[in-house]
Design a protein around this motif. Structure first.
Motif, short mmCIF file in Angstrom:
data_model
loop_
_atom_site.label_atom_id
_atom_site.label_comp_id
_atom_site.label_asym_id
_atom_site.label_seq_id
_atom_site.Cartn_x
_atom_site.Cartn_y
_atom_site.Cartn_z
N UNK A 53 -14.66 -0.51 12.47
CA UNK A 53 -14.90 -0.10 11.08
C UNK A 53 -14.45 -1.19 10.11
N UNK A 54 -13.17 -1.61 10.19
CA UNK A 54 -12.64 -2.46 9.12
C UNK A 54 -13.09 -3.92 9.18
N UNK A 55 -13.46 -4.41 10.33
CA UNK A 55 -13.96 -5.81 10.39
C UNK A 55 -15.25 -5.94 9.56
N UNK A 56 -16.29 -5.12 9.81
CA UNK A 56 -17.50 -5.26 8.98
C UNK A 56 -17.24 -4.97 7.50
N UNK A 59 -1.97 3.84 8.16
CA UNK A 59 -2.44 2.46 8.08
C UNK A 59 -2.62 1.86 9.47
N UNK A 60 -1.68 2.14 10.37
CA UNK A 60 -1.81 1.65 11.75
C UNK A 60 -3.05 2.27 12.40
N UNK A 61 -3.30 3.56 12.15
CA UNK A 61 -4.50 4.20 12.68
C UNK A 61 -5.77 3.55 12.18
N UNK A 62 -5.78 3.19 10.91
CA UNK A 62 -6.93 2.50 10.31
C UNK A 62 -7.16 1.15 11.01
N UNK A 63 -6.09 0.38 11.19
CA UNK A 63 -6.23 -0.96 11.79
C UNK A 63 -6.55 -0.90 13.28
N UNK A 112 -11.05 -0.11 0.84
CA UNK A 112 -11.60 0.85 1.79
C UNK A 112 -10.51 1.82 2.28
N UNK A 113 -9.33 1.30 2.57
CA UNK A 113 -8.25 2.17 3.03
C UNK A 113 -7.86 3.17 1.94
N UNK A 114 -7.73 2.70 0.71
CA UNK A 114 -7.34 3.59 -0.41
C UNK A 114 -8.40 4.66 -0.68
N UNK A 115 -9.66 4.35 -0.38
CA UNK A 115 -10.76 5.29 -0.66
C UNK A 115 -10.89 6.37 0.42
N UNK A 116 -10.20 6.21 1.54
CA UNK A 116 -10.30 7.18 2.63
C UNK A 116 -9.58 8.47 2.24
N UNK A 117 -10.11 9.60 2.64
CA UNK A 117 -9.45 10.88 2.33
C UNK A 117 -8.06 10.93 2.98
N UNK A 118 -7.08 11.58 2.32
CA UNK A 118 -5.75 11.69 2.91
C UNK A 118 -5.80 12.33 4.30
N UNK A 119 -5.03 11.78 5.21
CA UNK A 119 -4.97 12.31 6.57
C UNK A 119 -6.01 11.74 7.50
N UNK A 120 -7.01 11.00 6.98
CA UNK A 120 -8.00 10.40 7.89
C UNK A 120 -7.47 9.06 8.36
N UNK A 121 -7.71 8.70 9.62
CA UNK A 121 -7.23 7.41 10.14
C UNK A 121 -8.03 6.25 9.60
N UNK A 158 0.85 -1.19 0.00
CA UNK A 158 0.00 0.00 0.00
C UNK A 158 0.88 1.24 0.00
N UNK A 159 0.62 2.14 -0.92
CA UNK A 159 1.40 3.37 -1.00
C UNK A 159 0.87 4.35 0.05
N UNK A 160 1.46 4.25 1.23
CA UNK A 160 1.10 5.07 2.37
C UNK A 160 2.24 5.01 3.37
N UNK A 161 2.17 5.85 4.37
CA UNK A 161 3.09 5.78 5.49
C UNK A 161 2.49 4.87 6.55
N UNK A 162 3.31 4.42 7.48
CA UNK A 162 2.84 3.51 8.53
C UNK A 162 1.76 4.14 9.43
N UNK A 163 1.90 5.38 9.92
CA UNK A 163 0.90 5.89 10.86
C UNK A 163 -0.55 5.87 10.35
#
Length: 171
Positions: A33-36, A24-28, A162-171, A17-22
């Motif tokens: 949210x991500x389980x459903x 993606x870690x915030x998302x997880x 779902x992660x890629x569709x999130x606006x930049x800067x949102x966890x 995934x083209x992102x930084x760690x923070x």
């Protein structure tokens, strides 16, 4: 006469995934949210940090089962997230699931290694005794492997989309 089978399957893979760690870690860190989202189209019920879901029906040789599983997400650190099954009282089968997401940051990207270990012990009805045991075992193992592979592909694909569709800067 009832016979039981113990079946296991492991699926693993990796995505970049083209992102930084923070981010993606915030998302997880937000499994509510991500389980459903990840397990769509399966229905997920959340309660007290546990996520219950009905797995797809699978079967062979005229016997079918649609097992339920309850999962708990454990964040070991910002780079390692584990999923563990929680026992449910279900007649006729017992599910054991362990999975993980390991995040390895690289230049302008994060490599995500994932693994899913699915096990089920099923009590078989007597009519399956007319088939040779190796035939029953092979047919059941193929069904479990196909089900686990499909759920894993869907889970990883849904989470990445779902992660890629999130606006930049949102966890």
């Amino acid at each position: 006469m009832s016979t039981s089978l113990s079946l296991k399957d492991t699926q693993r893979g990796d995505v970049r995934l083209e992102t930084d760690l923070p981010p993606l870690a915030g998302y997880l860190r937000k499994p509510d949210h991500w389980i459903p989202v990840g397990f769509r189209p399966l229905k997920v019920e959340a309660a007290a940090g546990t996520y219950r879901l009905q797995l797809p029906e699978f079967g062979a040789l005229g016997f079918r089962v649609a097992p339920r599983v309850a999962l708990r997400v454990v964040e070991e650190d910002e780079r390692l997230y584990r999923l563990h099954s929680v026992p449910l009282p279900d007649p006729g089968y017992a599910v054991d699931f362990d999975g993980l997401f390991r995040l390895d940051p690289a230049a302008r990207a994060v490599a995500v290694f994932w693994e899913a270990n699915f096990g089920i012990r099923i009590e078989l009805p007597g009519f399956l005794g007319m088939f040779p045991q190796p035939v029953v075992q092979a047919a059941a193992q193929a069904a479990v492997s196909a089900m686990n592979a499909g759920v894993c592909r869907s889970l990883v694909g849904n989470i990445c989309r779902d992660f890629r569709a999130r606006p930049p800067g949102s966890p």
